[in-house]
Design an enzyme around this catalytic site. Structure first.
Site, PDB file in Angstrom:
ATOM      1  N   ASP A 139     -69.504 -89.879  38.419  1.00  8.76           N
ATOM      2  CA  ASP A 139     -69.464 -88.476  38.011  1.00  8.76           C
ATOM      3  C   ASP A 139     -68.848 -88.374  36.620  1.00  8.76           C
ATOM      4  OD1 ASP A 139     -69.829 -85.767  38.184  1.00  8.76           O
ATOM      5  OD2 ASP A 139     -68.021 -85.404  39.376  1.00  8.76           O
ATOM      6  N   HIS A 146     -66.347 -76.736  30.213  1.00 15.58           N
ATOM      7  CA  HIS A 146     -65.610 -76.977  31.456  1.00 15.58           C
ATOM      8  C   HIS A 146     -64.290 -77.699  31.158  1.00 15.58           C
ATOM      9  CE1 HIS A 146     -64.731 -78.061  35.603  1.00 15.58           C
ATOM     10  NE2 HIS A 146     -64.737 -79.341  35.290  1.00 15.58           N
ATOM     11  N   ARG A 155     -52.754 -77.108  30.047  1.00 17.45           N
ATOM     12  CA  ARG A 155     -52.172 -77.343  28.718  1.00 17.45           C
ATOM     13  C   ARG A 155     -52.700 -76.278  27.766  1.00 17.45           C
ATOM     14  NH1 ARG A 155     -54.474 -81.816  30.601  1.00 17.45           N
ATOM     15  NH2 ARG A 155     -56.310 -81.343  29.346  1.00 17.45           N
ATOM     16  N   GLU A 211     -68.529 -77.540  42.523  1.00 16.41           N
ATOM     17  CA  GLU A 211     -68.810 -77.769  41.110  1.00 16.41           C
ATOM     18  C   GLU A 211     -70.321 -77.830  40.913  1.00 16.41           C
ATOM     19  OE1 GLU A 211     -64.829 -79.845  39.281  1.00 16.41           O
ATOM     20  OE2 GLU A 211     -66.446 -81.202  39.847  1.00 16.41           O
ATOM     21  N   GLU A 213     -73.396 -79.029  39.275  1.00 16.79           N
ATOM     22  CA  GLU A 213     -73.708 -80.217  38.478  1.00 16.79           C
ATOM     23  C   GLU A 213     -75.183 -80.573  38.618  1.00 16.79           C
ATOM     24  OE1 GLU A 213     -71.036 -83.486  38.643  1.00 16.79           O
ATOM     25  OE2 GLU A 213     -69.282 -82.243  39.110  1.00 16.79           O
ATOM     26  N   ASP A 245     -70.436 -81.048  43.557  1.00 14.87           N
ATOM     27  CA  ASP A 245     -69.289 -81.952  43.717  1.00 14.87           C
ATOM     28  C   ASP A 245     -68.133 -81.134  44.313  1.00 14.87           C
ATOM     29  OD1 ASP A 245     -67.356 -83.927  43.456  1.00 14.87           O
ATOM     30  OD2 ASP A 245     -66.983 -83.481  41.343  1.00 14.87           O
ATOM     31  N   ARG A 249     -58.878 -78.610  45.142  1.00 16.11           N
ATOM     32  CA  ARG A 249     -58.042 -78.553  43.936  1.00 16.11           C
ATOM     33  C   ARG A 249     -56.579 -78.879  44.207  1.00 16.11           C
ATOM     34  NH1 ARG A 249     -62.028 -79.312  40.528  1.00 16.11           N
ATOM     35  NH2 ARG A 249     -63.530 -77.597  40.458  1.00 16.11           N
ATOM     36  N   GLN A 252     -56.397 -82.571  44.594  1.00 12.34           N
ATOM     37  CA  GLN A 252     -56.695 -83.149  43.281  1.00 12.34           C
ATOM     38  C   GLN A 252     -55.492 -83.105  42.344  1.00 12.34           C
ATOM     39  OE1 GLN A 252     -60.026 -81.202  41.386  1.00 12.34           O
ATOM     40  NE2 GLN A 252     -60.061 -82.567  39.625  1.00 12.34           N
ATOM     41  N   LYS A 265     -62.297 -85.460  46.094  1.00  5.93           N
ATOM     42  CA  LYS A 265     -63.730 -85.371  45.817  1.00  5.93           C
ATOM     43  C   LYS A 265     -64.572 -86.134  46.832  1.00  5.93           C
ATOM     44  CE  LYS A 265     -63.348 -83.735  41.421  1.00  5.93           C
ATOM     45  NZ  LYS A 265     -64.128 -82.636  40.847  1.00  5.93           N
ATOM     46  N   THR A 269     -70.370 -84.743  48.814  1.00  6.89           N
ATOM     47  CA  THR A 269     -71.123 -84.349  47.622  1.00  6.89           C
ATOM     48  C   THR A 269     -72.512 -83.979  48.111  1.00  6.89           C
ATOM     49  OG1 THR A 269     -69.908 -85.959  46.286  1.00  6.89           O
ATOM     50  CG2 THR A 269     -71.965 -85.108  45.357  1.00  6.89           C
ATOM     51  N   THR A 372     -69.240 -80.734  35.958  1.00  2.66           N
ATOM     52  CA  THR A 372     -69.489 -79.294  36.056  1.00  2.66           C
ATOM     53  C   THR A 372     -70.176 -78.781  34.795  1.00  2.66           C
ATOM     54  OG1 THR A 372     -67.476 -79.135  37.333  1.00  2.66           O
ATOM     55  CG2 THR A 372     -68.389 -77.070  36.504  1.00  2.66           C
ATOM     56  N   GLU A 386     -62.387 -72.408  37.316  1.00  5.82           N
ATOM     57  CA  GLU A 386     -62.549 -71.755  36.011  1.00  5.82           C
ATOM     58  C   GLU A 386     -62.714 -70.244  36.155  1.00  5.82           C
ATOM     59  OE1 GLU A 386     -65.449 -73.658  33.148  1.00  5.82           O
ATOM     60  OE2 GLU A 386     -65.642 -75.000  34.842  1.00  5.82           O
TER      61      GLU A 386
HETATM   62 CA    CA Z   1     -67.303 -83.189  39.125  1.00  4.72          CA
END
Ligand code: CA
Length: 439
Positions: A139, A146, A155, A211, A213, A245, A249, A252, A265, A269, A372, A386
């Site tokens: 992936d 994204h 950040r 996600e 994709e 995907d 979160r 993750q 993840k 999928t 993504t 997002e």
């Molecule tokens: Ca992904």
């Protein structure tokens, strides 16, 4: 003399393939594998209108006579692996034959009409499977929008890491948990950060996400320690599908440093079952993403003339959500976002060239996913992380319900299509999955 199987002048005698807005006109002819009632083993099929054409049955009736033995043999397998391994020219002979058999104007079709009619099954009556035995799944993270949107959450002053514009970032995913569209997805349990100063906890993920994709299947393999050059990369790709995907979160964010995603993840999928070939996508090739003047030029192994000119794909993508309440009320799914594959910062060719640049061998039917696909617009964000800024701004649905992340019973539907002036619209079908409660 090459036949143009994408020619807009082609029409099919299969009526549903002529319907406005169909994903599967005669110009598409994607490949898939279906379980057909009454047949002992899964069959290689193509989609035409609302039908699945049993290609295996055509081989039995001799309708594919004259094609290479390797082509006919590949059509009799229970996965697309052998088909994906065929040289592009051999694969094209099959595509041309199928196109001719399904074309209104061809006299040949009349001879085989009865066989073809019998081999056409309603798609609603067959079970579509994962199309290939996927050895490895990688992936990528190829959307700069994204990467920037997600980076901002963690950040704000420096969202994009310094390697991003040089390296097509990726990680090795898990092939064993790839499931076909329609398979319910169990909410995973896992380890998550505890409250400030507290120990981590283990339990059902509370921040389950999707996600949006696109997946690309590898055709021609490259031998170990023989990198694929950027302008040869296209010869190593078979076709594209939609891919979700699923991502937990909370798992993750606790596990990803320092080695990247793992259990957040690998629980599932989802792929759409129809693989749209690069031949069908030919009219929808576009230049690689236009980088800003201030962006660095990629290193030479990632820059190719052909790849820059037409290494992108015009594929419109959308994500829809259907909650249990909407389902019960018979409401149409809610559109969460729309984006386009052409907005990816890295082309699929650059992903192949980078993946193999260290000598890593890609094998036939390996699956590469784009990451993504988010676009520049705020309406083009390809995951809830997002869209809701990690839950801070819940999305309000048409019926007044809100979502920060996915709830049990929610169904996520990905769709994709290619449209452009002078070409017939083709689509990818659906990539769909419903969230089941944690065990
Ligand atoms: Ca992904």
């Amino acid at each position: 003399m090459a036949v143009n199987t994408c020619d807009p002048a082609l029409h099919s005698w299969v009526k549903s393939a002529e319907a406005a807005g169909t994903d599967f006109p005669i110009q598409n002819l994607p490949f898939g594998v279906a379980r057909i009632p009454g047949e002992a083993t899964p069959r290689v099929v193509t989609a035409i209108g609302d039908r699945a054409l049993d290609i295996h049955a055509l081989t039995e009736a001799g309708v594919l006579a004259g094609l290479d033995d390797a082509v006919v043999a590949a059509c009799r397998q229970t996965t697309l692996n052998a088909l994906m391994a065929l040289p592009r020219t051999a694969l094209r002979t099959l595509r041309e034959r199928l196109s001719a058999l399904l074309e209104e104007a061809r006299v040949e079709t009349m001879r085989h009409r009865a066989v073809l009619e019998a081999a056409l099954k309603p798609q609603s009556a067959v079970e579509m499977l994962v199309p290939a035995a996927i050895g490895d799944y990688t992936d990528f993270y190829a959307s700069i929008f994204h990467a920037t949107n997600v980076g901002k959450l963690f950040r704000p002053e420096n969202p994009l890491l310094p390697n991003y514009k040089y390296v097509p970032i990726g990680y090795h995913g898990r092939a064993s948990s790839i499931v076909p569209s329609g398979t319910a997805v169990r909410r995973p349990r896992g380890q998550m950060a505890g409250a400030a100063g507290e120990a981590p906890t283990f339990g059902p993920s509370r921040l389950l996400d999707y996600e949006l994709e696109v997946g690309a299947f590898v055709s021609k393999p490259n031998p170990l320690s023989e990198p694929v050059g950027i302008d040869e990369a296209r010869e190593h790709l078979f076709g594209l599908c939609l891919l979700n995907d699923w991502s937990a979160r909370d798992i993750q964010s606790w596990e990803y440093q320092p080695l990247g995603p793992f259990l957040a993840k690998s629980f599932a999928t989802t792929v759409s079952p129809w693989v749209v070939t690069l031949d069908a996508l030919e009219p929808f090739r576009v230049p690689a993403f236009a980088r800003s003047e201030e962006d660095p030029v990629p290193l030479p192994y990632l820059i190719g003339g052909d790849d820059q000119r037409r290494g992108g794909f015009e594929v419109r993508l959308e994500v829809l959500l259907e909650t249990p309440r909407m389902h019960q009320a018979g409401e149409a799914p809610f559109l969460l976002s729309r984006s386009n594959l052409r907005e990816l910062y890295w082309t699929l060719g650059q992903m192949v060239a980078h993946h193999t640049s260290n000598g890593c061998n890609l094998r036939t039917a390996d699956l590469l996913a784009t990451g993504t696909v988010s676009g520049a617009a705020t309406t083009a964000r390809g995951c809830l992380l997002e869209i809701t800024a990690r839950g801070a701004q819940p999305v309000v649905l048409r019926n007044g319900e809100t979502r920060k992340f996915l709830e049990d019973g929610d169904t996520v539907i990905l769709r994709g299509c290619c449209e452009r002036e002078g070409a017939v619209r083709i689509g990818f079908g659906e990539c769909r999955g419903t969230v089941l409660p944690a065990r």
